[in-house]
Design a protein around this motif. Sequence first.
Motif, mmCIF file in Angstrom:
data_model
loop_
_atom_site.group_PDB
_atom_site.id
_atom_site.type_symbol
_atom_site.label_atom_id
_atom_site.label_comp_id
_atom_site.label_asym_id
_atom_site.label_seq_id
_atom_site.Cartn_x
_atom_site.Cartn_y
_atom_site.Cartn_z
ATOM 1 N N ARG A 27 -40.357 0.798 -28.825
ATOM 2 C CA ARG A 27 -39.304 1.347 -28.110
ATOM 3 C C ARG A 27 -38.066 0.412 -27.707
ATOM 4 O O ARG A 27 -38.291 -0.758 -27.664
ATOM 5 N N ARG A 28 -36.852 0.911 -27.727
ATOM 6 C CA ARG A 28 -35.543 0.107 -27.461
ATOM 7 C C ARG A 28 -35.447 0.559 -26.157
ATOM 8 O O ARG A 28 -35.159 1.676 -25.747
ATOM 9 N N ALA A 29 -35.221 -0.629 -25.443
ATOM 10 C CA ALA A 29 -34.775 -0.506 -23.820
ATOM 11 C C ALA A 29 -33.315 -0.023 -23.700
ATOM 12 O O ALA A 29 -32.406 -0.251 -24.594
ATOM 13 N N GLN A 30 -33.307 1.215 -23.159
ATOM 14 C CA GLN A 30 -32.020 1.848 -22.906
ATOM 15 C C GLN A 30 -31.335 1.376 -21.914
ATOM 16 O O GLN A 30 -29.968 1.641 -21.979
ATOM 17 N N GLN A 31 -31.626 0.346 -21.064
ATOM 18 C CA GLN A 31 -30.998 -0.547 -20.039
ATOM 19 C C GLN A 31 -31.567 -1.629 -19.852
ATOM 20 O O GLN A 31 -32.727 -1.797 -20.251
ATOM 21 N N TYR A 32 -31.035 -2.571 -18.943
ATOM 22 C CA TYR A 32 -31.404 -3.632 -18.378
ATOM 23 C C TYR A 32 -32.581 -3.426 -17.629
ATOM 24 O O TYR A 32 -32.764 -2.640 -16.839
ATOM 25 N N LEU A 33 -33.969 -4.142 -17.863
ATOM 26 C CA LEU A 33 -35.161 -4.010 -17.097
ATOM 27 C C LEU A 33 -35.806 -5.322 -16.658
ATOM 28 O O LEU A 33 -35.408 -6.318 -17.404
ATOM 29 N N LYS A 34 -36.169 -5.333 -15.528
ATOM 30 C CA LYS A 34 -36.990 -6.437 -15.025
ATOM 31 C C LYS A 34 -38.319 -5.836 -14.526
ATOM 32 O O LYS A 34 -38.464 -5.261 -13.877
ATOM 33 N N PHE A 35 -39.455 -6.770 -14.976
ATOM 34 C CA PHE A 35 -40.668 -6.546 -14.789
ATOM 35 C C PHE A 35 -41.379 -7.850 -14.060
ATOM 36 O O PHE A 35 -41.387 -8.617 -15.150
ATOM 37 N N LYS A 36 -41.398 -7.932 -13.009
ATOM 38 C CA LYS A 36 -41.877 -9.221 -12.195
ATOM 39 C C LYS A 36 -40.967 -10.224 -12.620
ATOM 40 O O LYS A 36 -39.846 -10.233 -12.451
ATOM 41 N N TYR A 37 -41.339 -11.109 -13.612
ATOM 42 C CA TYR A 37 -40.660 -12.237 -14.081
ATOM 43 C C TYR A 37 -40.078 -11.879 -15.309
ATOM 44 O O TYR A 37 -39.731 -13.103 -16.029
ATOM 45 N N ILE A 38 -40.290 -10.955 -16.155
ATOM 46 C CA ILE A 38 -39.724 -10.939 -17.398
ATOM 47 C C ILE A 38 -38.401 -10.007 -17.256
ATOM 48 O O ILE A 38 -38.397 -8.717 -16.723
ATOM 49 N N THR A 39 -37.425 -10.441 -17.893
ATOM 50 C CA THR A 39 -36.293 -9.793 -18.149
ATOM 51 C C THR A 39 -36.205 -9.060 -19.592
ATOM 52 O O THR A 39 -36.226 -9.888 -20.564
ATOM 53 N N ILE A 40 -35.659 -7.901 -19.593
ATOM 54 C CA ILE A 40 -35.561 -7.365 -20.877
ATOM 55 C C ILE A 40 -34.205 -6.839 -21.059
ATOM 56 O O ILE A 40 -33.722 -5.684 -20.246
ATOM 57 N N PRO A 41 -33.269 -7.294 -21.873
ATOM 58 C CA PRO A 41 -31.949 -6.806 -21.955
ATOM 59 C C PRO A 41 -31.675 -5.580 -22.518
ATOM 60 O O PRO A 41 -32.852 -4.940 -23.625
ATOM 61 N N LYS A 42 -30.800 -4.769 -22.342
ATOM 62 C CA LYS A 42 -30.567 -3.362 -23.093
ATOM 63 C C LYS A 42 -30.406 -3.566 -24.302
ATOM 64 O O LYS A 42 -29.893 -4.687 -24.911
ATOM 65 N N GLY A 43 -31.079 -2.749 -25.314
ATOM 66 C CA GLY A 43 -30.945 -2.745 -26.642
ATOM 67 C C GLY A 43 -32.216 -3.654 -27.174
ATOM 68 O O GLY A 43 -32.235 -3.581 -28.556
ATOM 69 N N MET A 44 -32.858 -4.340 -26.574
ATOM 70 C CA MET A 44 -34.078 -5.211 -27.107
ATOM 71 C C MET A 44 -35.283 -4.090 -27.438
ATOM 72 O O MET A 44 -35.435 -3.195 -26.644
ATOM 73 N N ASN A 45 -35.868 -4.412 -28.504
ATOM 74 C CA ASN A 45 -36.969 -3.571 -29.062
ATOM 75 C C ASN A 45 -38.308 -4.075 -28.271
ATOM 76 O O ASN A 45 -38.365 -5.474 -28.124
ATOM 77 N N ILE A 46 -39.305 -3.227 -27.682
ATOM 78 C CA ILE A 46 -40.407 -3.633 -26.931
ATOM 79 C C ILE A 46 -41.535 -2.938 -27.905
ATOM 80 O O ILE A 46 -41.284 -1.819 -28.207
ATOM 81 N N GLN A 47 -42.415 -3.720 -28.137
ATOM 82 C CA GLN A 47 -43.442 -3.328 -28.751
ATOM 83 C C GLN A 47 -44.759 -3.215 -27.741
ATOM 84 O O GLN A 47 -45.113 -4.163 -27.174
ATOM 85 N N ILE A 48 -45.420 -1.951 -27.794
ATOM 86 C CA ILE A 48 -46.408 -1.584 -26.729
ATOM 87 C C ILE A 48 -47.450 -1.562 -27.365
ATOM 88 O O ILE A 48 -47.719 -0.639 -28.239
ATOM 89 N N PRO A 49 -48.698 -2.478 -27.011
ATOM 90 C CA PRO A 49 -49.820 -2.330 -27.844
ATOM 91 C C PRO A 49 -50.726 -1.274 -27.262
ATOM 92 O O PRO A 49 -51.158 -1.346 -25.827
ATOM 93 N N ILE A 50 -50.785 -0.181 -27.717
ATOM 94 C CA ILE A 50 -51.382 1.187 -27.108
ATOM 95 C C ILE A 50 -52.850 0.977 -26.708
ATOM 96 O O ILE A 50 -53.309 1.179 -25.473
ATOM 97 N N PRO A 51 -53.868 0.163 -27.594
ATOM 98 C CA PRO A 51 -55.221 -0.063 -27.084
ATOM 99 C C PRO A 51 -55.215 -0.898 -25.685
ATOM 100 O O PRO A 51 -56.242 -0.559 -24.885
ATOM 101 N N VAL A 52 -54.563 -1.795 -25.781
ATOM 102 C CA VAL A 52 -54.411 -2.516 -24.398
ATOM 103 C C VAL A 52 -53.951 -1.837 -23.146
ATOM 104 O O VAL A 52 -54.718 -1.670 -22.083
ATOM 105 N N ALA A 53 -52.922 -0.930 -23.336
ATOM 106 C CA ALA A 53 -52.397 -0.129 -22.225
ATOM 107 C C ALA A 53 -53.605 1.079 -21.916
ATOM 108 O O ALA A 53 -53.657 1.230 -20.674
#
Length: 186
Positions: A66-92
């Motif tokens: 998924r592509r971040a549609q906006q700037y995101l911050k999760f705890k100590y991780i910063t994800i800039p807008k437009g960055m692709n995020i790989q989500i591992p389904i079995p882990v989640a």
Amino acid sequence: MVTKKAFHQMFLLTANQEWQARARGEVLEICKNNLPDAGMLRNMKTLTMVIQETMRLYPPVVFVIRRAQQYLKFKYITIPKGMNIQIPIPVAQQNPDLWGSDAHQFNPKRFAKGVLGSRTSPSDYMAFRMGARICAGHHFAMAGLILSLILSKFSFSLSPAYHHSPRFGLVVQPGNGVSLHIRRVS
């Protein structure tokens, strides 16, 4: 030939004979001696729970991007807008924080009230994504036609020689193959 999803369902039902018996009983009660149709399949609550739990443990694909549609911050991780995020389904989908202490175990009861009634947010169940990105095979896979036909005629158990070793590639499949012992039921 059995589909990969029907294989995973059969595999889990071999290790959980009580669920195999419950699902078979439901199929026989609803179908009698007839072939299942769409109306019958919609009434198979136990079979649907088995399929949903199988898809949680062995999702059709290993990850989504998924592509971040906006700037995101999760705890100590910063994800800039437009960055692709790989989500591992079995882990989640096997995260104990989301699914409980039995997250790694086969427990179809967690879907007794459907996906929306499970203990998590509906977005935590990623077997078939929601919205515009829903899997085209969702309705086919959920139909359970193949599994209901197999359950109506056969019981099955896992070969004692089987060694569990799932292989995660684009899809999840048995790393060493699998042998099932299949017996016709009367």
